[in-house]
Design an enzyme around this catalytic site. Structure first.
Site, PDB file in Angstrom:
ATOM      1  N   TYR A 286       9.043  -4.604  -6.660  1.00  0.00           N
ATOM      2  CA  TYR A 286       7.676  -4.104  -6.575  1.00  0.00           C
ATOM      3  C   TYR A 286       7.590  -2.559  -6.604  1.00  0.00           C
ATOM      4  CZ  TYR A 286       3.466  -2.452  -4.398  1.00  0.00           C
ATOM      5  OH  TYR A 286       2.338  -1.739  -4.145  1.00  0.00           O
TER       6      TYR A 286
ATOM      7  N   HIS B 176       5.099  -6.106   0.335  1.00  0.00           N
ATOM      8  CA  HIS B 176       4.262  -6.762  -0.675  1.00  0.00           C
ATOM      9  C   HIS B 176       4.348  -8.288  -0.606  1.00  0.00           C
ATOM     10  CE1 HIS B 176       1.866  -6.385  -4.481  1.00  0.00           C
ATOM     11  NE2 HIS B 176       1.495  -5.307  -3.820  1.00  0.00           N
TER      12      HIS B 176
ATOM     13  N   GLU C 299       4.336  -2.718   5.823  1.00  0.00           N
ATOM     14  CA  GLU C 299       3.098  -3.264   5.237  1.00  0.00           C
ATOM     15  C   GLU C 299       3.325  -4.651   4.640  1.00  0.00           C
ATOM     16  OE1 GLU C 299       1.369  -0.503   2.510  1.00  0.00           O
ATOM     17  OE2 GLU C 299       0.314  -2.075   1.415  1.00  0.00           O
TER      18      GLU C 299
ATOM     19  N   GLU D 122      -4.915  -5.391   2.621  1.00  0.00           N
ATOM     20  CA  GLU D 122      -5.470  -4.867   1.358  1.00  0.00           C
ATOM     21  C   GLU D 122      -6.051  -5.977   0.483  1.00  0.00           C
ATOM     22  OE1 GLU D 122      -1.859  -2.978  -0.152  1.00  0.00           O
ATOM     23  OE2 GLU D 122      -1.718  -4.495  -1.696  1.00  0.00           O
TER      24      GLU D 122
END
Ligand code: KDG
Ligand code: MG
Length: 409
Positions: free
Chosen positions: A160, A218, A242, A268
């Site tokens: 990613y 991710h 995250e 997100e």
């Protein structure tokens, strides 16, 4: 006072931005951003085919009632396409309201809690040496916080948000504009788990205790793996970890909490307060990442920020370059105000083409973002410039395991 018309534009220099311009009989207009990355025509169609005809004749100052009309009135609620469309309308109405008041938007929230708002940049490298070079470049530019993404040795493709080949730095997440058929990335959790914690440790050793280091998983780990990873990287002192797991299974965040004190950022891909209510109220996360763009606009996101403030959860709004400078400006005003502001993801679009399309006086200096004092959002939209751009079909990659199993992008 009435809304007289609204137009939607799709296109942009490097991205397909979806921009709405809402006109009023008071001569004031407002701007909103409905860019849903790689699905841009869908919120645009929702706006033009359904919503705009409902708006004509409404009082643009009634932004709360219009938000409720859009959300509750739709019956089939939520989801990123609808929330991006409502968010764009809502942002444009706040722009109008602040312009009518002759004030920068942050004044309508309660004024500024800070001057410059902390931002983080994206550093990336196909290998650790390149990543170190990329981080050093941002540190030299005065950034105080950097997200770090690294190619994993032995992984068959780039992972990613890292470049395919060594020698390139600063690559961002990939949108491939060659069509809507996605490229494939191959993922190997074991290789990632063996390599990345130590790489993060080396980054900390090289850049010292003051740099705020962020890392985005991710959504690629299972809950137990994510808990083990968060525990392994504790000595690094990350600013945040995250999206360690996909957030559909929110109990997974409990497992991570039980095993580690590494700060967790998530959200997100969230669209409503109900996507994050449990995570916030149970204090299972440290940063909420929902964006004004697909979180239903300022009205709804501000409600989330207020809920988060009760539970020591700070903001860390999504700010990938897929958001246009319009929603980034909306977030900048929230960042200037929010008592529980944490950090803002911000990638300088900074190209002359982008600045010409969205002129503004917002600026970045030494890793801090300073919001414009012009009335409204403080960002404009040049329709003459927009005329040269058209929609380009594009896609995110998809991710598969080495045996072919489809995985989370
Ligand atoms: O469209 C997907 C991107 O917005 C996402 O991949 C970016 O994870 C991302 C981030 O943290 O910016
Ligand atoms: Mg992310």
């Amino acid at each position: 006072m009435k809304i007289t018309d609204a137009q939607v534009f799709v296109g942009g220099p490097a991205k397909n931005y979806v921009t709405i311009k809402i006109m009023t009989d008071a001569g004031v207009y407002g701007l909103g951003d409905a860019t849903l990355n790689n699905r841009e025509t869908l919120p645009a169609a929702y706006l033009t085919d359904y919503l705009i005809s409902n708006l004509i004749g409404m009082d643009p100052r009634q932004s709360e009632d219009i938000w409720q009309f859009l959300y509750r009135g739709a019956y089939f609620r939520g989801g990123p396409i609808a929330m991006a469309a409502y968010g764009a309308i809502d942002t444009a109405l706040w722009d109008i309201k602040a312009k009518l008041a002759g004030m920068p938007l942050y004044q309508l929230f309660g004024g500024k809690s800070r001057d410059g708002a902390l931002v983080y940049a994206h550093a990336a490298g196909a290998d650790l040496a390149d990543l170190m070079t990329s981080i050093a470049r941002y540190v030299d530019q005065g950034y105080k916080a950097v997200r770090v993404q690294c190619g994993i040795p032995g992984m068959p493709t780039a992972s990613y948000a890292v470049p395919e080949t060594a020698g390139q730095t600063g690559a961002d997440f990939i949108t491939d504009f060659s069509g809507i058929r996605p490229k494939t990335e191959i993922w190997d959790t074991d290789k990632y788990m063996r390599f990345m914690p130590d790489a993060l440790g080396q980054i900390r050793d090289k850049f010292g205790p003051d740099l705020k280091i962020l890392h985005d998983v991710h959504h690629r780990l299972l809950p137990r793996e994510a808990a083990a990873f968060a525990k392994a990287v504790e000595p690094v002192g990350l600013y945040w970890l995250e999206d360690p797991t996909p957030a559909e299974d929110q109990d997974a965040l409990k497992l991570i909490r039980q095993h580690s004190t590494t700060p967790i950022a998530i959200g997100e891909v969230f669209n409503t307060i109900w996507d994050c209510q449990k995570l916030i109220e149970q204090e299972l996360i440290d940063f909420i990442r929902i964006a004004v763009t697909y979180g239903g606009g300022i009205t709804h996101v501000k409600r989330i920020v207020d809920l988060a403030a009760l539970h020591h959860v700070r903001t860390g709004f999504h700010g990938a370059p897929s958001h246009s400078p319009i929603s980034m400006a909306a977030q900048a005003h929230l960042n200037a105000w929010a008592p529980n502001f944490g950090i803002q993801e911000y990638l300088v679009l900074g190209t002359p083409e982008c600045d010409a399309l969205f002129p503004s006086k917002h600026y970045l200096k030494d890793g801090l973002f300073y919001v414009s004092d012009d009335p409204g959002l403080g960002v404009d939209f040049d329709e003459g410039e927009a005329a040269q751009y058209e929609y380009k079909p594009g896609s995110h990659p998809v991710v598969r395991l080495q045996d072919g199993t489809l995985w989370n992008y």
